[in-house]
Design a protein around this motif. Structure first.
Motif, PDB file in Angstrom:
ATOM      1  N   PRO A   1      45.965  33.379  47.191  1.00  0.00           N
ATOM      2  CA  PRO A   1      46.751  34.611  47.127  1.00  0.00           C
ATOM      3  C   PRO A   1      45.878  35.850  47.276  1.00  0.00           C
ATOM      4  CG  PRO A   1      46.847  33.380  45.041  1.00  0.00           C
ATOM      5  CD  PRO A   1      46.021  32.577  45.975  1.00  0.00           C
ATOM      6  N   SER A   2      46.515  36.934  47.669  1.00  0.00           N
ATOM      7  CA  SER A   2      45.838  38.214  47.778  1.00  0.00           C
ATOM      8  C   SER A   2      45.225  38.579  46.420  1.00  0.00           C
ATOM      9  CB  SER A   2      46.890  39.231  48.200  1.00  0.00           C
ATOM     10  OG  SER A   2      46.291  40.458  48.353  1.00  0.00           O
ATOM     11  N   GLY A   3      43.974  39.042  46.451  1.00  0.00           N
ATOM     12  CA  GLY A   3      43.311  39.445  45.214  1.00  0.00           C
ATOM     13  C   GLY A   3      42.595  38.311  44.489  1.00  0.00           C
ATOM     14  N   SER A   4      42.588  37.120  45.095  1.00  0.00           N
ATOM     15  CA  SER A   4      41.969  35.983  44.394  1.00  0.00           C
ATOM     16  C   SER A   4      40.445  35.950  44.550  1.00  0.00           C
ATOM     17  CB  SER A   4      42.586  34.665  44.870  1.00  0.00           C
ATOM     18  OG  SER A   4      42.462  34.525  46.265  1.00  0.00           O
ATOM     19  N   GLY A   5      39.907  36.833  45.390  1.00  0.00           N
ATOM     20  CA  GLY A   5      38.446  36.929  45.505  1.00  0.00           C
ATOM     21  C   GLY A   5      37.875  36.311  46.773  1.00  0.00           C
ATOM     22  N   LYS A   6      38.741  35.987  47.737  1.00  0.00           N
ATOM     23  CA  LYS A   6      38.287  35.292  48.949  1.00  0.00           C
ATOM     24  C   LYS A   6      37.275  36.134  49.737  1.00  0.00           C
ATOM     25  CE  LYS A   6      42.479  35.005  50.644  1.00  0.00           C
ATOM     26  NZ  LYS A   6      43.210  35.751  49.588  1.00  0.00           N
ATOM     27  N   THR A   7      37.663  37.388  50.014  1.00  0.00           N
ATOM     28  CA  THR A   7      36.785  38.255  50.801  1.00  0.00           C
ATOM     29  C   THR A   7      35.490  38.547  50.040  1.00  0.00           C
ATOM     30  OG1 THR A   7      38.561  39.249  52.073  1.00  0.00           O
ATOM     31  CG2 THR A   7      36.612  40.587  51.772  1.00  0.00           C
ATOM     32  N   THR A   8      35.605  38.779  48.757  1.00  0.00           N
ATOM     33  CA  THR A   8      34.403  39.048  47.953  1.00  0.00           C
ATOM     34  C   THR A   8      33.459  37.845  48.001  1.00  0.00           C
ATOM     35  OG1 THR A   8      35.733  40.464  46.510  1.00  0.00           O
ATOM     36  CG2 THR A   8      33.597  39.749  45.665  1.00  0.00           C
TER      37      THR A   8
ATOM     38  N   VAL B   1      35.631  39.596  39.295  1.00  0.00           N
ATOM     39  CA  VAL B   1      36.431  39.135  40.433  1.00  0.00           C
ATOM     40  C   VAL B   1      36.115  37.677  40.772  1.00  0.00           C
ATOM     41  CG1 VAL B   1      36.829  39.502  42.895  1.00  0.00           C
ATOM     42  CG2 VAL B   1      36.696  41.454  41.359  1.00  0.00           C
TER      43      VAL B   1
ATOM     44  N   GLU C   1      39.372  37.314  57.436  1.00  0.00           N
ATOM     45  CA  GLU C   1      40.747  37.556  57.896  1.00  0.00           C
ATOM     46  C   GLU C   1      40.768  38.135  59.317  1.00  0.00           C
ATOM     47  OE1 GLU C   1      43.460  39.208  55.125  1.00  0.00           O
ATOM     48  OE2 GLU C   1      42.273  38.646  53.388  1.00  0.00           O
TER      49      GLU C   1
ATOM     50  N   PHE D   1      33.110  44.003  39.612  1.00  0.00           N
ATOM     51  CA  PHE D   1      33.099  45.399  40.048  1.00  0.00           C
ATOM     52  C   PHE D   1      33.390  46.200  38.788  1.00  0.00           C
ATOM     53  CE2 PHE D   1      34.402  43.278  44.042  1.00  0.00           C
ATOM     54  CZ  PHE D   1      33.402  43.768  44.880  1.00  0.00           C
TER      55      PHE D   1
HETATM   56  P1  ADP Z   1      41.209  38.547  48.498  1.00  0.00           P
HETATM   57  O1  ADP Z   1      40.282  38.513  49.658  1.00  0.00           O
HETATM   58  O2  ADP Z   1      41.474  37.178  47.928  1.00  0.00           O
HETATM   59  O3  ADP Z   1      42.483  39.288  48.743  1.00  0.00           O
HETATM   60  P2  ADP Z   1      39.277  40.361  47.377  1.00  0.00           P
HETATM   61  O4  ADP Z   1      37.980  39.631  47.286  1.00  0.00           O
HETATM   62  O5  ADP Z   1      39.467  41.305  48.490  1.00  0.00           O
HETATM   63  O6  ADP Z   1      40.481  39.301  47.311  1.00  0.00           O
HETATM   64  O7  ADP Z   1      39.524  41.168  46.038  1.00  0.00           O
HETATM   65  C1  ADP Z   1      39.524  40.585  44.756  1.00  0.00           C
HETATM   66  C2  ADP Z   1      39.645  41.662  43.725  1.00  0.00           C
HETATM   67  O8  ADP Z   1      38.462  42.451  43.706  1.00  0.00           O
HETATM   68  C3  ADP Z   1      40.797  42.629  43.963  1.00  0.00           C
HETATM   69  O9  ADP Z   1      41.398  42.888  42.723  1.00  0.00           O
HETATM   70  C4  ADP Z   1      40.110  43.854  44.510  1.00  0.00           C
HETATM   71  O10 ADP Z   1      40.814  45.014  44.153  1.00  0.00           O
HETATM   72  C5  ADP Z   1      38.746  43.827  43.835  1.00  0.00           C
HETATM   73  N1  ADP Z   1      37.699  44.448  44.662  1.00  0.00           N
HETATM   74  C6  ADP Z   1      37.274  43.993  45.871  1.00  0.00           C
HETATM   75  N2  ADP Z   1      36.306  44.779  46.365  1.00  0.00           N
HETATM   76  C7  ADP Z   1      36.102  45.754  45.451  1.00  0.00           C
HETATM   77  C8  ADP Z   1      35.234  46.893  45.367  1.00  0.00           C
HETATM   78  N3  ADP Z   1      34.338  47.168  46.342  1.00  0.00           N
HETATM   79  N4  ADP Z   1      35.325  47.681  44.274  1.00  0.00           N
HETATM   80  C9  ADP Z   1      36.203  47.401  43.278  1.00  0.00           C
HETATM   81  N5  ADP Z   1      37.048  46.353  43.293  1.00  0.00           N
HETATM   82  C10 ADP Z   1      37.009  45.555  44.360  1.00  0.00           C
END
Ligand code: ADP
Length: 243
Positions: free
Chosen positions: A35-42, A16, A165, A11
């Motif tokens: 952990p939170s922020g590890s990129g799971k959702t992305t 990420v 989640e 991003f």
């Molecule tokens: P997790 O699901 O493991 O908590 P995420 O995939 O949500 O992690 O996020 C991983 C990183 O990517 C975080 O630092 C988040 O701030 C960043 N991020 C996620 N989506 C976006 C976006 N649309 N724009 C900018 N940064 C993003």
């Protein structure tokens, strides 16, 4: 049935995902932990191109799409094989429960209303909400809304359901009813990939557990491999903090 090869996602200047590899067999229940922020959702969103990976290859059911060269048609074809259950349910507020479930099959898949309605009513029975068919989402609890979200995903007859989640927005007393529905559909052999913080659920229901940290898959294995003898220090520390 699903393969992610060297998926990278940035991003802006922030990288990420740093090269994700993942293989999922038909019928697998895969839990993604980390952990939170590890990129799971992305990572999950890159599977159906809700987020478009910067590079790498996604394969679902023999359709391989290279993120760098993907056409609109490639993305639509790939999406047809998936359905997603969102953290915040994402239901249409101005449509009834039944209409929410029927929308995708009718509008996107162009299926016949009568057949779709019959399936939607069956699915409502499955998630225990037959009596709410004509209610609007605002009249439902969070747990009920999420069960509608699951019925809506199932109505698309996907090859795989992606869960982002699904219980993390719920009050603790409503988590169980959603996990119960997920357990039930897991037993029916549908392929599921679940980003979750529910360790007990991951341990009990999945046959593959993936631990992510810092935008990579640190390790993956069976629940007993990951929970009782993790190979990596980072996995051990993550699991220890939770107990
Ligand atoms: P997790 O699901 O493991 O908590 P995420 O995939 O949500 O992690 O996020 C991983 C990183 O990517 C975080 O630092 C988040 O701030 C960043 N991020 C996620 N989506 C976006 C976006 N649309 N724009 C900018 N940064 C993003």
């Amino acid at each position: 049935m699903i393969r992610l090869e060297n998926i990278e996602k940035s991003f802006g200047k922030t990288q990420v995902l740093k090269g994700i590899f993942l293989e999922v067999q038909k019928g697998d229940i895969v839990s993604i932990l980390g952990p939170s922020g590890s990129g799971k959702t992305t990572m999950l969103r890159c599977i159906n191109f809700l987020d478009k990976a910067t590079s790498g290859m996604v394969t679902i059911d023999q359709l391989s799409v290279d993120a760098k060269t993907a056409t609109k048609k490639d993305i639509l074809d790939l999406r047809k094989k998936t359905a997603m259950v969102f953290q915040n349910y994402n239901l249409f507020q101005h449509k009834t429960v039944l209409e929410n479930i029927m929308e995708g099959p009718i509008i996107v898949q162009k299926r016949e209303a009568k057949e779709v309605k019959a399936q939607a009513l069956e699915l409502l029975k499955k998630v225990g909400l037959s009596h709410k068919a004509d209610a609007y989402p605002s009249a439902l609890s969070g747990g009920q809304q999420q069960r509608v979200g699951i019925a809506r995903a199932l109505a698309m007859n996907p090859q795989v359901i992606l869960f982002d989640e699904p219980t993390s927005a719920l009050d603790p007393e409503l988590v169980g009813e959603v996990l119960d529905v997920m357990r039930k559909i897991a037993r029916e052999g549908i392929t599921m990939i679940i980003v979750t913080h529910e360790m007990n659920f991951a341990r009990e229901v999945s046959n593959q557990v993936v631990f992510m940290d810092g935008g990579i898959v640190v390790e993956s294995g069976t629940p007993s491999e990951i929970f009782t003898k993790p190979k990596h220090e980072r996995t051990r520390q993550f699991l220890q903090r939770l107990t």
